[in-house]
Design an enzyme around this catalytic site. Structure first.
Site, PDB file in Angstrom:
ATOM      1  N   LYS A 116       0.805  -1.215   0.000  1.00  0.00           N
ATOM      2  CA  LYS A 116       0.000   0.000   0.000  1.00  0.00           C
ATOM      3  C   LYS A 116       0.837   1.262   0.000  1.00  0.00           C
ATOM      4  O   LYS A 116       0.419   2.309  -0.512  1.00  0.00           O
ATOM      5  CB  LYS A 116      -0.961  -0.011   1.192  1.00  0.00           C
ATOM      6  N   GLU A 200      -2.940   7.048   7.359  1.00  0.00           N
ATOM      7  CA  GLU A 200      -3.434   8.115   6.500  1.00  0.00           C
ATOM      8  C   GLU A 200      -4.698   8.711   7.105  1.00  0.00           C
ATOM      9  O   GLU A 200      -5.304   8.139   8.024  1.00  0.00           O
ATOM     10  CB  GLU A 200      -3.708   7.604   5.082  1.00  0.00           C
ATOM     11  N   ASN A 235     -14.794  -2.827   8.328  1.00  0.00           N
ATOM     12  CA  ASN A 235     -14.067  -2.542   7.084  1.00  0.00           C
ATOM     13  C   ASN A 235     -14.146  -3.684   6.079  1.00  0.00           C
ATOM     14  O   ASN A 235     -13.351  -3.741   5.138  1.00  0.00           O
ATOM     15  CB  ASN A 235     -12.599  -2.217   7.375  1.00  0.00           C
ATOM     16  N   GLU A 275      -9.731   0.596  -5.963  1.00  0.00           N
ATOM     17  CA  GLU A 275     -10.739   1.009  -4.993  1.00  0.00           C
ATOM     18  C   GLU A 275     -10.565   2.485  -4.633  1.00  0.00           C
ATOM     19  O   GLU A 275      -9.451   2.969  -4.464  1.00  0.00           O
ATOM     20  CB  GLU A 275     -10.647   0.136  -3.744  1.00  0.00           C
ATOM     21  N   GLU A 288      -6.712   1.611  -2.727  1.00  0.00           N
ATOM     22  CA  GLU A 288      -5.771   0.524  -2.989  1.00  0.00           C
ATOM     23  C   GLU A 288      -6.145  -0.150  -4.297  1.00  0.00           C
ATOM     24  O   GLU A 288      -7.237   0.070  -4.841  1.00  0.00           O
ATOM     25  CB  GLU A 288      -5.807  -0.510  -1.852  1.00  0.00           C
ATOM     26  N   ASN A 290      -6.359  -4.035  -5.859  1.00  0.00           N
ATOM     27  CA  ASN A 290      -6.319  -5.463  -5.579  1.00  0.00           C
ATOM     28  C   ASN A 290      -5.970  -6.222  -6.851  1.00  0.00           C
ATOM     29  O   ASN A 290      -6.695  -6.136  -7.851  1.00  0.00           O
ATOM     30  CB  ASN A 290      -7.662  -5.941  -5.024  1.00  0.00           C
ATOM     31  N   PHE A 348     -22.608  -6.775  14.602  1.00  0.00           N
ATOM     32  CA  PHE A 348     -22.985  -6.910  13.189  1.00  0.00           C
ATOM     33  C   PHE A 348     -22.427  -8.180  12.551  1.00  0.00           C
ATOM     34  O   PHE A 348     -22.463  -8.329  11.340  1.00  0.00           O
ATOM     35  CB  PHE A 348     -22.555  -5.684  12.373  1.00  0.00           C
TER      36      PHE A 348
END
Length: 665
Positions: A116, A200, A235, A275, A288, A290, A348
């Site tokens: 990354k 970040e 996430n 993304e 990023e 993938n 969740f």
């Protein structure tokens, strides 16, 4: 094409690749761990080889074993989830030198986009919009705090070599930064073999929208429209769709062109995903890239008509792309729900393990696709991701696709493990989601106190009570007969009405049922409802019509005390149905005392204790970390619910008595 292809993966994605290989006439080799011997992908492949025990580091990530299988089976190509670990790169180069083709981009692109930190620098150079942040490697927790203060809270801490939401933490202050650094680095090392982190700026309340790209070895590259992936927990994506309700043609084109520019900058050649985070003003920032086939790729296939696995194989063989950018359509709308073995009522979705005692996919519903790697009898274990399947529906427009998804979820039979069907169904019918008013904060905003299941309206409550009462009577009538004849011929019952008492939630409701042929007339709250069905009580699915409204229900369980669990509108409700006489007598039955759990610390999920943070004799306070649990590649901190003293440590892997008796189980 290739004669034989080895698939170094498992689950639904391995099955997905095998299906296209069969269509193309390519023989397949599956690898598996010892616990996956009877897995679906193993049965689907032409050959299968065990590469080690259950832990991924000793099997699916064991490149020495995988390389040996490639040589042994003489596979000409290999499909591998290369985003997992950069240490594979030397092995991939070795494969190339031995004449084995990798189905995916070359090692340079994998290394550049898999890191990354490096990918962000490359994106900047390619004039791709990027998120403000620190572009180097964070050395320790102290440096993480210093950098976070310079950037300004909130910040996102994430693994440089990571993906899939693992090794990621949001920090709002110094304390959360230190804790996030520790957990993110541990998860990154465990999942990716690389504990490097970057920090970040965290963009609050954005949308997560990604662009599918496809490039060949001849310098051609296309963007295959976008996917909306904003419905997330921890996430990790839960619901995806294509196209996005938010993008206009100009923004879509700008994002697509930047995605292609990045792909060309690293000489990318395969299918990949770029993304972005998109704010409310449609400003977008690179997140990023993938370098693999994404979980959510089916929605792109639905609206474009392309088989992305086939395109990846063709590109790997050296063929140029068959399409131009102008050829890529947006035909209709597709929605994907990730069906997980998780309890949605706990954060969740905390993982659940067990055996699928009953499993039936809703393939009889029109325009439904299910990508899965399991079957009835499969085990969901702590070693791998808890995904059961990807459920995809397609329609000529969004409303049609969502309606089919609602029907498909109602018709999906999963027994033996907890699952998130109830959460998925609530999301897709929620007014905010239907209107397209979503962001990555959707779940915590809509359910600030956690997910509680579907909240019944008065009409829906009456429908459930009427359905449950009718089901009870239908079963009572069936129990009086055997092979179509009365069990006791001399005691033929001509009873046609029943007075029942139904306990649902905090309420007890008198219900009167009368039967006329296959139809039941049910009186609830002074209102009459007509309930009809074929009453096939042996089927896991029951189609019931209540005053003209069709509902598909599932009776999950029942017992002799009248307790029954019914899945209605996606949520499982517990009811107790008694005759009027039995209900009167039941009040004399002593109630079982609830277990006192105030002094017990229980793990909310099955897993492995990877760290114990206390020792014998320690005083601990409420909220203090006791241990760390790792399950399905995620780490979770267990904290004390009360103040106490560690009086006993059972062993290094189990914990402990606090105060009088706080026990970790």
């Amino acid at each position: 094409t290739f004669e034989k292809l080895l698939i170094a993966n498992r689950g639904e994605i391995a099955c997905r690749v095998i299906k296209t290989c069969k269509k193309m006439g390519i023989k397949t080799v599956a690898i598996h761990s010892d616990v996956d011997t009877n897995a679906v992908h193993v049965k689907m492949a032409d050959e299968a080889v065990c590469v080690g025990p259950a832990p991924t580091s000793k099997s699916y990530l064991n490149m020495d074993a995988i390389m040996e299988v490639i040589r042994k089976t003489r596979a000409q190509a290999v499909s591998l989830n290369v985003s997992i670990c950069c240490s594979f790169l030397s092995s991939l180069s070795l494969q190339a030198s031995e004449g084995v083709t990798f189905i995916g981009p070359d090692t340079h692109a994998i290394q550049a986009m898999g890191d990354k930190i490096e990918s962000k620098l490359l994106a900047k150079n390619a004039k791709v919009n990027t998120i403000p942040g620190f572009d180097g490697v964070v050395k320790d927790a102290d440096e993480a705090v210093r950098i976070a203060r310079e950037i300004g809270y909130p910040v996102m801490i994430k693994a440089s070599a990571g993906g899939g939401g693992k090794g990621m933490r949001i920090a709002w202050d110094d304390e959360e930064t230190r804790e996030g650094f520790r957990f993110s680095s541990q998860e990154a090392a465990s999942s990716f073999g690389d504990d490097r982190l970057l920090i970040e700026k965290f963009i609050d309340n954005p949308r997560h929208i990604e662009i599918q790209v496809l490039a060949d070895k001849h310098g051609n590259a296309l963007w295959l429209n976008e996917r909306e992936c904003s419905i997330q927990r921890r996430n990790q994506k839960v619901v995806e769709e294509a196209p996005s309700t938010f993008l206009d043609p100009e923004t879509r084109r700008a994002m697509g062109e930047q995605a292609v520019a990045l792909a060309k900058a690293v000489k990318y050649s395969s299918a990949g995903t770029v993304e972005f985070l998109v704010d409310s003003s449609k400003n977008f920032y690179f997140l990023e890239m993938n370098t693999r086939l994404q979980v959510e790729h089916p929605v792109t296939e639905c609206i474009t008509g392309l088989d992305l696995v086939q395109e990846m194989i063709r590109v790997a063989k050296g063929y140029p792309l068959r399409h131009k950018q102008a050829d890529i359509p947006i035909n209709g709308w597709a929605v994907e729900c990730r069906v997980y073995a998780e309890d949605p009522y706990k954060s969740f979705g905390l993982p659940s393990i067990g055996k699928l005692s009953q499993y039936q996919e809703p393939l009889h519903v029109p325009s439904v696709r299910v990508d899965s790697g399991i079957q009835q009898g499969s085990d969901i274990s702590i070693y791998y991701d808890p995904m059961i399947s990807k459920l995809i529906t397609y329609g000529s427009n969004r409303a049609e696709a969502l309606k089919r998804m609602e029907e498909a979820l109602d018709n999906y039979v999963i027994r033996g493990v907890a699952h998130n069907i109830s959460l998925l169904r609530e999301v897709i019918v929620h007014p905010r989601f239907v209107q397209g008013d979503i962001s990555t904060k959707f779940l915590p905003e809509v359910y600030p106190d956690g997910f509680k299941g579907h909240k019944l309206t008065d009409l829906e409550r009456r429908q459930l009570l009427a359905t449950a009462a009718s089901l009870y009577v239908a079963e009572q009538l069936r129990s009086q007969r055997f092979l179509g004849t009365p069990r006791i011929p001399i005691a033929i019952s001509k009873r046609s009405s029943w007075e029942l008492s139904v306990h649902l939630g905090d309420g007890i409701y008198p219900v009167a049922v009368s039967k006329d042929g296959s139809k039941f007339s049910v009186e609830v709250d002074g209102m009459k409802l007509n309930v009809t069905s074929e009453w096939n009580l042996a089927s896991p699915l029951l189609s019931v019509t209540i005053d003209g409204a069709q509902r598909t229900i599932q009776r999950i369980s029942r017992n002799a005390s009248g307790e029954t669990r019914i899945q209605f509108l996606g949520t499982v409700y517990k009811l107790q149905i008694l005759t009027k006489v039995a209900a009167e007598l039941s009040k004399y039955m002593p109630e079982k005392a609830a277990e006192d759990t105030s002094s017990i610390l229980r793990s909310p999920m099955p897993g492995t204790v990877v760290a114990v943070s206390v020792k014998l004799g320690d005083m601990v306070s409420e909220g203090q970390e006791i241990c760390v649990i790792e399950a399905m590649k995620m780490q979770n901190s267990m904290i004390a619910a009360k103040t106490g003293k560690v009086s006993h440590l059972r062993s290094l892997k189990t914990i402990c008595n606090l105060s009088s008796r706080i026990e970790f189980k």
